[in-house]
Design an enzyme around this catalytic site. Structure first.
Site, PDB file in Angstrom:
ATOM      1  N   THR A 150       0.873  -1.025  -0.021  1.00 26.49           N
ATOM      2  CA  THR A 150       0.085   0.026  -0.134  1.00 26.49           C
ATOM      3  C   THR A 150       0.762   1.177   0.170  1.00 26.49           C
ATOM      4  O   THR A 150       1.919   1.333   0.770  1.00 26.49           O
ATOM      5  CB  THR A 150      -0.721  -0.015   1.278  1.00 26.49           C
ATOM      6  OG1 THR A 150      -1.647  -1.266   1.418  1.00 26.49           O
ATOM      7  CG2 THR A 150      -1.656   1.104   1.310  1.00 26.49           C
ATOM      8  N   VAL A 179     -11.745  -6.307   1.505  1.00 23.07           N
ATOM      9  CA  VAL A 179     -11.268  -5.195   1.861  1.00 23.07           C
ATOM     10  C   VAL A 179     -10.302  -5.319   2.987  1.00 23.07           C
ATOM     11  O   VAL A 179     -10.616  -6.015   3.795  1.00 23.07           O
ATOM     12  CB  VAL A 179     -12.280  -4.221   2.250  1.00 23.07           C
ATOM     13  CG1 VAL A 179     -11.832  -2.811   2.749  1.00 23.07           C
ATOM     14  CG2 VAL A 179     -13.426  -4.030   1.043  1.00 23.07           C
ATOM     15  N   ASP A 181      -7.239  -3.237   5.432  1.00 19.82           N
ATOM     16  CA  ASP A 181      -7.021  -2.079   6.363  1.00 19.82           C
ATOM     17  C   ASP A 181      -6.923  -0.759   5.814  1.00 19.82           C
ATOM     18  O   ASP A 181      -7.081   0.388   6.487  1.00 19.82           O
ATOM     19  CB  ASP A 181      -5.662  -2.380   7.128  1.00 19.82           C
ATOM     20  CG  ASP A 181      -4.668  -2.354   6.364  1.00 19.82           C
ATOM     21  OD1 ASP A 181      -4.368  -3.061   5.418  1.00 19.82           O
ATOM     22  OD2 ASP A 181      -3.524  -1.315   6.526  1.00 19.82           O
ATOM     23  N   THR A 201       1.207  -0.870   6.105  1.00 16.77           N
ATOM     24  CA  THR A 201       1.237  -1.438   4.757  1.00 16.77           C
ATOM     25  C   THR A 201       1.595  -3.041   5.207  1.00 16.77           C
ATOM     26  O   THR A 201       2.345  -3.171   6.093  1.00 16.77           O
ATOM     27  CB  THR A 201       2.106  -0.914   3.855  1.00 16.77           C
ATOM     28  OG1 THR A 201       2.187  -1.570   2.739  1.00 16.77           O
ATOM     29  CG2 THR A 201       3.574  -0.657   4.279  1.00 16.77           C
ATOM     30  N   GLY A 202       0.844  -3.756   4.420  1.00 17.56           N
ATOM     31  CA  GLY A 202       1.142  -5.305   4.516  1.00 17.56           C
ATOM     32  C   GLY A 202      -0.058  -5.977   4.576  1.00 17.56           C
ATOM     33  O   GLY A 202      -1.189  -5.302   3.843  1.00 17.56           O
ATOM     34  N   GLY A 204      -3.551  -6.741   5.400  1.00 20.97           N
ATOM     35  CA  GLY A 204      -4.743  -5.979   6.347  1.00 20.97           C
ATOM     36  C   GLY A 204      -5.224  -6.611   7.078  1.00 20.97           C
ATOM     37  O   GLY A 204      -5.653  -6.248   8.385  1.00 20.97           O
TER      38      GLY A 204
END
Ligand code: GLY
Length: 306
Positions: A150, A179, A181, A201-202, A204
């Site tokens: 992200t 969906v 995070d 980031t990573g 979610g």
């Protein structure tokens, strides 16, 4: 005081331009949006915006969010397919007292009403990657966790305001409707200009379990530095995961304080990011070590990383 930080090498060009904007008096929100949009527009960055990673059904669905640190208002879109810049829709939704987080068709109708450009976000490259993956593997769901990252940008302007922007195509080969995070306040991002801003980031599904961005800002409110807050929030979640017999997983965090200090932490061996709080923005990296020092690095040192 002005400062900015963005995840991964891919944010460097946008973060550098946004830092110059901050130096010219542009507000934190506009600068953060500019940096995120720059990544969304570049199809070479395969996990964000145009040319993003498709889900299992071959559709590219995108999530983005924006938060203003002075009002604590946020805007976000999730599972949108045809909005050219999801971050612009999120930015326009921020400030609404209700209906500020829109999904799917409703978000796209909002973008049309706002006159935001629409686009088919698939590219020949992204569809080729999807088709090759589908043809090679039959054991759905596929290993979704590779090649996914992200863009998150946190900015501080001379007036003392702060802002956070995030954007992603989510996990490669994700289930329809999934969906992560990125558009979720407190998990993918949080920003309170009194105490600081943070983003993640990573994967979610793991980031959400620790509400990591809110946890980091909460720790900064209690006096931890951005670096300490990122590391301590990460350690707490990783410790719990290990107790549960799970692996540490794929999580990287960034934070920015109201006095322009930035920090990061990661479960990866190396996590590159872009940041600026003095003359110019530069590339930095952090390693998965308690005492990892954050210092500027050159492209050569980051060869082979995202
Ligand atoms: N961190 C982005 C996602 O899991 O979708």
């Amino acid at each position: 005081m002005r400062a900015i930080i963005g995840t991964w090498k891919m944010s460097f060009a946008g973060v550098s331009e946004a830092f110059d904007m901050l130096k010219n008096g542009v507000p934190a929100g506009e600068a953060a949006v500019h940096a995120v949009k720059t990544v969304e527009d570049n199809p070479a960055f395969r996990s964000v915006g145009f040319g993003g990673l498709p889900g299992r059904d071959g559709r590219v669905t995108l999530d983005a969010a924006f938060m203003d640190g002075r009002t604590l208002r946020m805007g976000g879109v999730m599972s949108v397919e045809n909005i050219q810049n999801p971050i612009l829709a999120a930015y326009r939704l921020c400030g609404r007292p209700t209906n500020c987080l829109l999904a799917g068709r409703g978000a796209e109708e909002f973008a049309v009403r706002e006159g935001l450009p629409l686009r088919d976000m698939r590219t020949p490259d992204s569809m080729k990657q999807w088709a090759e993956t589908v043809s090679k593997r039959s054991d759905m769901p596929l290993d979704a966790y590779r090649g996914h990252d992200t863009v998150c940008v946190l900015a501080l302007d001379d007036s003392g305001n702060m802002a956070a922007g995030t954007s992603t195509s989510g996990l490669f080969m994700k289930e329809p409707g999934r969906v992560g995070d990125t558009p979720l306040i407190g998990s993918g991002f949080y920003c309170d200009a009194r105490f600081g801003a943070a983003a993640a980031t990573g994967v979610g599904e793991d980031i959400m379990r620790g509400c990591l961005s809110y946890e980091i800002v909460s720790r900064m409110r209690k006096g931890e530095t951005p670096r300490e807050a990122c590391q301590n929030a990460l350690d707490e979640l990783v410790k719990r995961k290990l107790e549960l017999g799970e692996e540490a997983g794929n999580i990287s965090l960034i934070a920015l304080s109201p006095d322009g200090m930035f920090g990061a932490a990661t479960t990866l061996s190396v996590f590159p990011f872009a940041a600026g709080n003095e003359k110019n923005a530069a590339l930095y990296m952090i390693e998965n070590l308690q005492n990892s020092v954050i210092e500027p690095v050159n492209e050569e040192k980051l060869a082979g990383t995202d």
